[in-house]
Design a protein around this motif. Structure first.
Motif, PDB file in Angstrom:
ATOM      1  N   SER A  17      61.390 -40.479  65.592  1.00 21.72           N
ATOM      2  CA  SER A  17      61.704 -40.777  64.199  1.00 21.72           C
ATOM      3  C   SER A  17      60.836 -41.901  63.654  1.00 21.72           C
ATOM      4  CB  SER A  17      63.177 -41.180  64.053  1.00 21.72           C
ATOM      5  OG  SER A  17      64.045 -40.144  64.463  1.00 21.72           O
ATOM      6  N   LEU A  18      60.625 -41.860  62.358  1.00 18.37           N
ATOM      7  CA  LEU A  18      59.975 -42.921  61.617  1.00 18.37           C
ATOM      8  C   LEU A  18      60.668 -43.043  60.268  1.00 18.37           C
ATOM      9  CD1 LEU A  18      56.138 -42.310  62.188  1.00 18.37           C
ATOM     10  CD2 LEU A  18      57.476 -44.232  63.049  1.00 18.37           C
ATOM     11  N   ARG A  19      60.605 -44.231  59.694  1.00 15.38           N
ATOM     12  CA  ARG A  19      61.196 -44.455  58.381  1.00 15.38           C
ATOM     13  C   ARG A  19      60.180 -45.137  57.473  1.00 15.38           C
ATOM     14  NH1 ARG A  19      65.789 -48.494  56.121  1.00 15.38           N
ATOM     15  NH2 ARG A  19      66.801 -47.087  54.611  1.00 15.38           N
ATOM     16  N   LEU A  20      59.872 -44.492  56.368  1.00 15.36           N
ATOM     17  CA  LEU A  20      58.944 -45.031  55.392  1.00 15.36           C
ATOM     18  C   LEU A  20      59.702 -45.695  54.251  1.00 15.36           C
ATOM     19  CD1 LEU A  20      56.376 -42.079  55.066  1.00 15.36           C
ATOM     20  CD2 LEU A  20      56.406 -43.959  56.726  1.00 15.36           C
ATOM     21  N   SER A  21      59.130 -46.771  53.742  1.00 17.83           N
ATOM     22  CA  SER A  21      59.706 -47.472  52.607  1.00 17.83           C
ATOM     23  C   SER A  21      58.657 -47.620  51.519  1.00 17.83           C
ATOM     24  CB  SER A  21      60.215 -48.860  53.018  1.00 17.83           C
ATOM     25  OG  SER A  21      61.235 -48.770  53.982  1.00 17.83           O
ATOM     26  N   CYS A  22      59.108 -47.617  50.285  1.00 18.39           N
ATOM     27  CA  CYS A  22      58.226 -47.796  49.144  1.00 18.39           C
ATOM     28  C   CYS A  22      58.955 -48.616  48.100  1.00 18.39           C
ATOM     29  CB  CYS A  22      57.802 -46.446  48.571  1.00 18.39           C
ATOM     30  SG  CYS A  22      56.830 -46.554  47.055  1.00 18.39           S
ATOM     31  N   ALA A  23      58.437 -49.793  47.816  1.00 16.62           N
ATOM     32  CA  ALA A  23      59.061 -50.701  46.864  1.00 16.62           C
ATOM     33  C   ALA A  23      58.173 -50.910  45.649  1.00 16.62           C
ATOM     34  CB  ALA A  23      59.359 -52.043  47.529  1.00 16.62           C
ATOM     35  N   ALA A  24      58.770 -50.818  44.483  1.00 12.10           N
ATOM     36  CA  ALA A  24      58.061 -51.064  43.238  1.00 12.10           C
ATOM     37  C   ALA A  24      58.170 -52.535  42.871  1.00 12.10           C
ATOM     38  CB  ALA A  24      58.619 -50.201  42.116  1.00 12.10           C
ATOM     39  N   SER A  25      57.046 -53.172  42.653  1.00 13.70           N
ATOM     40  CA  SER A  25      57.026 -54.574  42.268  1.00 13.70           C
ATOM     41  C   SER A  25      56.652 -54.710  40.794  1.00 13.70           C
ATOM     42  CB  SER A  25      56.044 -55.364  43.133  1.00 13.70           C
ATOM     43  OG  SER A  25      54.714 -54.898  42.951  1.00 13.70           O
ATOM     44  N   GLY A  26      57.083 -55.796  40.189  1.00  9.23           N
ATOM     45  CA  GLY A  26      56.837 -56.004  38.780  1.00  9.23           C
ATOM     46  C   GLY A  26      58.013 -55.561  37.930  1.00  9.23           C
ATOM     47  N   SER A  27      57.903 -55.788  36.651  1.00  7.37           N
ATOM     48  CA  SER A  27      58.980 -55.452  35.724  1.00  7.37           C
ATOM     49  C   SER A  27      58.894 -53.979  35.326  1.00  7.37           C
ATOM     50  CB  SER A  27      58.910 -56.335  34.484  1.00  7.37           C
ATOM     51  OG  SER A  27      59.956 -56.035  33.584  1.00  7.37           O
ATOM     52  N   ILE A  28      59.957 -53.249  35.627  1.00  4.18           N
ATOM     53  CA  ILE A  28      60.045 -51.829  35.284  1.00  4.18           C
ATOM     54  C   ILE A  28      61.331 -51.590  34.513  1.00  4.18           C
ATOM     55  CG2 ILE A  28      60.166 -49.484  36.160  1.00  4.18           C
ATOM     56  CD1 ILE A  28      58.634 -50.405  38.612  1.00  4.18           C
ATOM     57  N   PHE A  29      61.213 -50.945  33.373  1.00  5.86           N
ATOM     58  CA  PHE A  29      62.393 -50.656  32.570  1.00  5.86           C
ATOM     59  C   PHE A  29      63.273 -49.601  33.225  1.00  5.86           C
ATOM     60  CE2 PHE A  29      64.543 -48.275  29.133  1.00  5.86           C
ATOM     61  CZ  PHE A  29      65.349 -49.292  28.643  1.00  5.86           C
TER      62      PHE A  29
END
Length: 120
Positions: A17-29
């Protein structure tokens, strides 16, 4: 401005198994939908999994039952839990976010891509 940062890629073993993460940085409406794409050598980029703001999900037939997409809206983060890995899962995985500004303007965000390699 706004960017997507991916993590969790690397070397996995068949059946593991593997787990990927993706985080959005900055101001998003608002982020309406988030998803994962992948591109293997010699193949076109394909949708792996997607999740809408209402909770609807969509999976590629090749990963259905093995991969699970989830999201944390408070953190603007999407995850891809990959179980029962197969060598054919080897590819560069890209995070995508369908975003919206306060004005209503819609646009897409893309991650840089993270390599996933699955050995036999």
């Amino acid at each position: 401005q706004v960017q997507l940062v991916e993590s969790g890629g690397g070397l996995g073993q068949a059946g593991g198994s593997l787990r990927l993460s993706c985080a959005a940085s900055g101001s998003i409406f608002r982020i309406n939908a988030m998803g994962w794409y992948r591109q293997a050598p010699g193949k076109l980029r394909e949708l792996v999994a997607a999740s809408t703001s209402t909770g609807s999900t969509n999976y590629a037939g090749s990963v259905k039952g093995r991969f699970t997409i989830s999201r944390d809206n408070a953190k603007n983060t999407v995850y891809l839990q990959m179980n029962s890995l197969k060598p054919e899962d080897t590819a560069v995985y890209y995070c995508n976010a369908a975003s919206e500004m306060a004005s209503g303007y819609a646009y897409d965000l893309w991650g840089q891509g993270t390599q996933v390699t699955v050995s036999s």
